[in-house]
Structure formats: structure tokens, C-alpha cells
Design an enzyme around this catalytic site. Sequence first.
Site, PDB file in Angstrom:
ATOM      1  N   VAL A 239      12.685  61.396   3.318  1.00  0.00           N
ATOM      2  CA  VAL A 239      12.851  62.705   2.641  1.00  0.00           C
ATOM      3  C   VAL A 239      14.478  62.665   1.893  1.00  0.00           C
ATOM      4  CG1 VAL A 239      12.901  65.425   3.007  1.00  0.00           C
ATOM      5  CG2 VAL A 239      11.367  63.969   4.394  1.00  0.00           C
ATOM      6  N   ASP A 240      15.291  62.318   2.628  1.00  0.00           N
ATOM      7  CA  ASP A 240      16.804  62.144   2.197  1.00  0.00           C
ATOM      8  C   ASP A 240      16.614  61.407   0.694  1.00  0.00           C
ATOM      9  OD1 ASP A 240      18.695  63.830   3.482  1.00  0.00           O
ATOM     10  OD2 ASP A 240      18.302  62.176   5.160  1.00  0.00           O
TER      11      ASP A 240
END
Length: 406
Positions: A188-189
Amino acid sequence: MSTQDNAPDRRAGAPDGTGRGAGALGALRIADFSRVLAGPYATMLLADLGADVIKVERPGTGDDTRAWHPPADHDGTSTYFLSVNRNKRSVVLDLTTEAGREQARALVAESDVVVENFRPGTMERLGLGHQELRARHPALIYCSISGFGSGEGAAIPGYDLLVQAVGGLMSVTGTMDGEPVKAGVALVDVITGLHASLGILAALRHRDATGEGQLVEVNLLGSLLSALVNQASAYAVAGVVPGRLGNAHPSIAPYETLPTADRPIALAVGNDKQFAALAEVLGDPGLAFEDRFRTNADRVAHRAELREILTRLLSTEGADRWSTVLLAAGVPAGPVNGIDEAFAFAQRLGLPGIVEIPAAAADGDSGKPSRQVAHPITLSGTPARYPLPPPRLGQHTEEILRPPNP
């Protein structure tokens, strides 16, 4: 380089012989207040393309990831930090002091872009928020990265694991009878970093046309919901709440990993022609003509039966052998590689994998090159460049804060 009257008067590169200033983003300066992963990944991608990225770090410890080891390199620097901070210059500023904040404002005045991923409200309390800086610098692009936005979710810590859990990714990752699991990297980062870099480039294009800067906001939860693509669409359009299928696909079969004589193989059979070729190579061409397997929809409906048959047929050879003959027949297939094997595979295909950045011996480094993962974008005219290894904490503070010559 911005041609707008109210944009910073940018210099064409830095005077240290590194070649900064070249590349697609060669006249762009970024004041990077971000740390850990999403922000640093975004700014590294832009730095690879020529942007002069000034990484602002706190005294003593710097970016949190400097301490995230093992593993570490020969100098004891975390490989996590090294993975997202090449081609940047590090300056140490104490933002808890007025002197440090004034130095930060001076840095912003010479920058085109500000990137930050503090908890919402922090930069405002420091006098470095978007509204205050934009009032002084109308052409400034200000990118703010958060976990859950600046509204009701502002107080929720933005950790990748947490977002994978509450954002639904873990609910579709793992085996049907097992527990939900996270992706093997902070996915997600990374996705949020990509969205941030895209937003910055779009804002710069707008500034080129109008002279106006703007606020770019991205958050981890929104980025994940977008990245759920077909799984999110299943819910948004059809009201279907997907579940875990292991390595199988909810809408395609066979599209999963299966055991062979030695290790798993991935089969990504996307159409009926490929399935017919798979059946032929495996020695059972009649499979493609059975009613239960004739179309993709049929195969999805009879997934368990198909898996049992394919597992039996694949058990006679190893994954590498099957991969070779299946690819030759036009069937997407490949073994489940380790990361070492993945880099070796890319090298065999002639794709960029690992690059080496020479150490800056004049700065007191050990003389050993920094091994880095290559930039993923190929540009024919302005390719990615690697002039600088990841910086030591505060390595460039003096050169960046040095008053200009009169």
C-alpha cells in the site's frame, strides 16, 4: 524548469559535478520532509528522473528506517533505508526550533515541490502547512501524504499493515480455510508513492500552463481501494463481497499456482485458446472439449475438479521443464521464484535489475558501490540516472544551507 514568473529561479543543476540538473525533471527541486516509505519512494522515482531532492531529516536519528535492520550494508546502514533514498541529498533540520523552521522555509523558497507525510496538522503547527507556504509561493506544488485523509481519519496512524487490514486487502489474501494475510511487502505504501508522484507530475503540468501551484493529497486507504480494481468493482457494481481464494482468481481458471514434481508453477490461462494449448502440452487434449471445461465460465464453475486433474498431469515433471514447454506453446507459465531467482530471470531477459552507484570517496565513504534496484521506467531520450548513492545522515547540510556567494 518552470517558465512561470512566480516559480523559483531554479539553477540548471548542482555545482558538485554529480550531473544533477539533467534528465526529464532536471531543473526541478523537491523539499522532501517525508520518511519511511510512501513519500521517500515517490521522491526517489522523481530523483531518478533528474529532480534535485533535498531530504530533510531530524537530528540524531534521521529517517526512521535508518534504524530498521537487519539486514544492513557494509557500513551498517539499513537496507530498508537504502531501498528508497538514492539520488537525494540529506540535510538535518531541527523543526522544533524557530531557527530550524526558518531554514526549512528558506529551503522551500528555493523549491518547486514540497512533499510531507507527517500526521495531518503537524506541518501546520510548525508553520510549514500548505496554506502558509502557498501564500508566500503561489507556484508551489505541495504534496501531502496521509494514512486516512485529513478529516475524520486524521488521528489514525498510517501504517501499511493496518491499512491492508481495514482496507480489505487482507480479506482477499490467503487461503480459503486459513487466516487473512498481508502482502509480502508494504504494497500500500508503494502504491501510494506511485499515486503521489503521478499527482505531483500532473500538478506541475498544470503549473506549466497557468503558473499556479496546488495541493496534492493522497492517502493510503484511498490508494488501496483504487488498487483493489476488479475486487472493488465486484462490490461497487454487483454488490459481491469477495473472499480469499489462495492463489486462484475469482473470475479466471486456471489462474493460480499448482504443484509439480518439484516446486509450484504459476499458470495464467486467460482464454480458451491458451487452455486448449495447455491441455495439449499436458497430454490430455480432450480436456478442452469437455462441457465442464469448454469455456472460462465453465472452468471457473468446476475449478476444484480442474485443479485435481491438472495437479495429476503436472506431477510428472518439474516446474522449470513445464515452464519451458508451456511458454513455447503460448501458455503463460512460470515457476515460483525466490527473489534471487527473480533478478536472475530479469537478467536473462535483458531487463534492468540491479545497478551499481559508485561511492563518493571524496565524502569519506568506504569506496564500495551502492547496489540498487533499477528504476522501472525506460525513457528513450531522458533515461533514469544514478548520480548519488543514498546519503549519510546530514551529509549535505553544510552545502545546502551555505549562504550563496554575493
